[in-house]
Design an enzyme around this catalytic site. Structure first.
Site, mmCIF file in Angstrom:
data_model
loop_
_atom_site.group_PDB
_atom_site.id
_atom_site.type_symbol
_atom_site.label_atom_id
_atom_site.label_comp_id
_atom_site.label_asym_id
_atom_site.label_seq_id
_atom_site.Cartn_x
_atom_site.Cartn_y
_atom_site.Cartn_z
ATOM 1 N N TYR A 1 -2.431 -0.748 10.837
ATOM 2 C CA TYR A 1 -2.478 -0.834 9.366
ATOM 3 C C TYR A 1 -1.426 -0.665 8.664
ATOM 4 O O TYR A 1 -0.440 -1.533 7.775
ATOM 5 C CB TYR A 1 -3.774 -0.344 8.716
ATOM 6 C CG TYR A 1 -3.811 -0.750 7.218
ATOM 7 C CD1 TYR A 1 -4.286 -2.100 6.895
ATOM 8 C CD2 TYR A 1 -3.585 0.287 6.368
ATOM 9 C CE1 TYR A 1 -4.184 -2.178 5.509
ATOM 10 C CE2 TYR A 1 -3.551 0.070 5.061
ATOM 11 C CZ TYR A 1 -3.993 -1.344 4.611
ATOM 12 O OH TYR A 1 -3.998 -1.691 3.033
ATOM 13 N N SER B 1 0.930 -1.132 -0.072
ATOM 14 C CA SER B 1 0.113 -0.010 -0.024
ATOM 15 C C SER B 1 0.939 1.217 -0.151
ATOM 16 O O SER B 1 2.055 0.927 0.366
ATOM 17 C CB SER B 1 -0.829 -0.094 1.512
ATOM 18 O OG SER B 1 -1.542 1.220 1.321
HETATM 19 N N1 LIG Z 1 -8.929 -0.285 -0.671
HETATM 20 C C1 LIG Z 1 -7.799 0.526 -0.426
HETATM 21 O O1 LIG Z 1 -7.773 1.601 -0.540
HETATM 22 C C2 LIG Z 1 -6.462 -0.196 -0.533
HETATM 23 C C3 LIG Z 1 -5.314 0.422 -0.682
HETATM 24 C C4 LIG Z 1 -4.089 0.002 -0.539
HETATM 25 C C5 LIG Z 1 -3.818 -1.436 -0.221
HETATM 26 N N2 LIG Z 1 -4.875 -2.171 -0.040
HETATM 27 C C6 LIG Z 1 -4.971 -3.793 0.019
HETATM 28 O O2 LIG Z 1 -5.511 -4.349 -0.883
HETATM 29 C C7 LIG Z 1 -5.879 -5.695 -0.491
HETATM 30 C C8 LIG Z 1 -7.180 -6.035 -1.025
HETATM 31 O O3 LIG Z 1 -8.199 -5.186 -0.446
HETATM 32 P P1 LIG Z 1 -9.677 -4.650 -1.197
HETATM 33 O O4 LIG Z 1 -9.354 -2.943 -1.174
HETATM 34 O O5 LIG Z 1 -9.634 -4.981 -2.361
HETATM 35 O O6 LIG Z 1 -10.643 -5.005 -0.160
HETATM 36 P P2 LIG Z 1 -11.816 -5.731 0.160
HETATM 37 O O7 LIG Z 1 -12.752 -5.452 -1.166
HETATM 38 O O8 LIG Z 1 -12.462 -5.717 1.331
HETATM 39 O O9 LIG Z 1 -11.139 -7.333 -0.025
HETATM 40 C C9 LIG Z 1 -10.262 -7.962 0.825
HETATM 41 C C10 LIG Z 1 -10.019 -9.435 0.286
HETATM 42 O O10 LIG Z 1 -9.220 -10.057 1.382
HETATM 43 C C11 LIG Z 1 -9.988 -11.184 1.759
HETATM 44 N N3 LIG Z 1 -9.619 -11.612 3.066
HETATM 45 C C12 LIG Z 1 -9.593 -10.916 4.216
HETATM 46 N N4 LIG Z 1 -9.253 -11.668 5.366
HETATM 47 C C13 LIG Z 1 -8.831 -13.010 4.865
HETATM 48 C C14 LIG Z 1 -8.543 -14.004 5.395
HETATM 49 N N5 LIG Z 1 -8.395 -14.166 6.933
HETATM 50 N N6 LIG Z 1 -8.421 -15.038 4.636
HETATM 51 C C15 LIG Z 1 -8.461 -15.174 3.235
HETATM 52 N N7 LIG Z 1 -8.883 -13.966 2.540
HETATM 53 C C16 LIG Z 1 -9.209 -12.918 3.531
HETATM 54 C C17 LIG Z 1 -11.753 -10.966 1.796
HETATM 55 O O11 LIG Z 1 -12.215 -12.124 1.196
HETATM 56 P P3 LIG Z 1 -13.154 -12.821 2.537
HETATM 57 O O12 LIG Z 1 -13.705 -11.907 3.620
HETATM 58 O O13 LIG Z 1 -14.238 -13.543 1.706
HETATM 59 O O14 LIG Z 1 -12.022 -13.868 2.986
HETATM 60 C C18 LIG Z 1 -11.692 -10.022 0.434
HETATM 61 O O15 LIG Z 1 -11.524 -10.845 -0.647
HETATM 62 C C19 LIG Z 1 -5.807 -5.819 1.091
HETATM 63 O O16 LIG Z 1 -4.367 -6.316 1.272
HETATM 64 C C20 LIG Z 1 -5.573 -4.205 1.248
HETATM 65 O O17 LIG Z 1 -5.168 -3.843 2.606
HETATM 66 C C21 LIG Z 1 -6.189 -1.603 -0.317
#
Ligand SMILES: NC(=O)c1ccc[n+]([C@@H]2O[C@H](COP(=O)([O-])OP(=O)(O)OC[C@H]3O[C@@H](n4cnc5c(N)ncnc54)[C@H](OP(=O)(O)O)[C@@H]3O)[C@@H](O)[C@H]2O)c1
Length: 235
Positions: free
Chosen positions: A156, A144
Site C-alpha cells: 500500500y 497518504s
Molecule cells: N483512512 C485512512 O487512514 C487513509 C489515510 C491516508 C489515505 N487514505 C486514502 O484515502 C482514500 C479514501 O479512503 P477512505 O479512508 O475514505 O476509505 P473508504 O471509506 O473505504 O473509501 C474508499 C472509497 O474508494 C472507493 N473505491 C475502492 N475501489 C474502487 C474502485 N475500483 N473504483 C471506484 N471506487 C473505488 C470505495 O467505493 P466503492 O467500494 O463503492 O467502489 C470508497 O468510496 C483512499 O485512496 C485511501 O488510500 C486513507
C-alpha cells in the site's frame, strides 16, 4: 432526468471514491460550500442516497465507475460534462489498503490494489485533463503519509508513493494550462478503510476541510501538498 446545464453556473467537483469515508465527507463539505458534485464509485445505491441528501439531480450526480476501467472513467467524465456542462475540479480519491508484510497479502489483492490506487488514479487524471484544461481547473489526488515515508512490508505504501510522484509529475506536465494540482496526504483517518476502526484518528471531515481549503484558494495560489496527521500519530 437530465438537467439543463445552463441552469447553474456553480462550480463542479468530481470525486472518485465518493461512496464512503473521505470522498463522501468531501462531497458534503463541497456541497455545503456551493459546489455541484459528481459522485463516483462502484456502489451506485450509496452514491444515489448521498446525491439525494445533497440536493438531488440539479446539485449532485451519482455515477457508477470502477476506476480500473478506462471506458467507465471516460463515461463518468462524459456524463459529468453532459449533465453539468463543466468540471472545475477533480478529486482522484478512490483507493484501499492491505496488510503489511510482503508475505502477508495475496498477489491477487496486490494486483487489485495497484490497479485501483495507481492505475485508477492515473486514468482519472487522464480522463479529466481536457475538461480541467477548458475550465483552468484543479486536480487533487489522495496520497497518504504512507506516500511520504515507507512502511515496513507495505505494498500500500508503495502505491501511495506512486500517487505522490503522480501529483508532482502532473503538476509539471500541466504547467502553463492554469490547472492546479494538490496532493492530499492524510495520516490515520477513521473510515471503513480499516476493518478495525482506529482510535485517536482523524475524522473524514478533517480531511474534507483540508480539501476545501485547497479548493478555495484564489487561482494564482496552488497548494501543492497537504500532509495532515492526527495529533496522536507519531510515525
Ligand atoms: N483512512 C485512512 O487512514 C487513509 C489515510 C491516508 C489515505 N487514505 C486514502 O484515502 C482514500 C479514501 O479512503 P477512505 O479512508 O475514505 O476509505 P473508504 O471509506 O473505504 O473509501 C474508499 C472509497 O474508494 C472507493 N473505491 C475502492 N475501489 C474502487 C474502485 N475500483 N473504483 C471506484 N471506487 C473505488 C470505495 O467505493 P466503492 O467500494 O463503492 O467502489 C470508497 O468510496 C483512499 O485512496 C485511501 O488510500 C486513507
Amino acid at each position: 432526468m437530465s438537467n439543463d446545464p445552463s441552469a447553474s453556473t456553480d462550480r463542479v467537483l468530481l470525486i472518485t471514491g465518493a461512496s464512503s469515508g473521505i470522498g463522501a465527507a468531501t462531497a458534503r463539505r463541497a456541497a455545503a460550500a456551493g459546489w455541484r458534485v459528481v459522485l463516483a464509485a462502484r456502489s451506485l445505491e450509496r452514491l444515489q442516497a448521498l446525491a439525494a441528501e445533497l440536493g438531488g439531480a440539479q446539485r449532485a450526480l451519482a455515477v457508477r465507475c470502477d476506476v480500473t476501467d478506462w471506458q467507465a472513467q471516460q463515461h463518468m467524465v462524459e456524463l459529468a460534462v453532459g449533465e453539468f456542462g463543466q468540471i472545475d475540479a477533480a478529486f482522484a480519491n478512490a483507493g484501499f489498503g492491505g496488510p503489511r508484510g510482503f508475505q502477508n497479502d495475496t498477489p491477487e489483492h496486490w494486483r487489485e490494489m495497484v490497479l485501483t490506487n495507481v492505475y485508477g488514479a492515473a486514468l482519472t487524471l487522464r480522463a479529466v485533463i481536457p475538461a480541467l484544461t477548458a475550465s483552468r481547473g484543479h486536480l487533487l489526488l489522495t496520497s497518504s503519509v504512507a506516500g511520504r515515508r515507507a512502511l515496513p512490508g507495505s505494498m500500500y505504501s508503495c502505491t501511495k508513493h506512486a500517487v505522490t510522484a503522480m501529483g508532482e509529475a502532473a503538476r509539471q506536465d500541466l504547467h502553463g494550462t492554469g490547472i492546479r494540482v494538490t496532493l492530499i496526504e492524510p495520516g490515520m483517518v477513521d473510515t471503513p478503510f480499516f476493518e478495525n476502526r482506529p482510535t485517536s484518528a482523524l475524522q473524514a471531515d478533517d480531511v474534507a476541510r483540508a480539501v476545501l481549503f485547497a479548493l478555495s484558494e484564489p487561482p494564482h495560489v496552488d497548494v501543492n501538498e497537504i500532509l495532515v496527521r492526527p495529533t496522536a500519530q507519531a510515525g
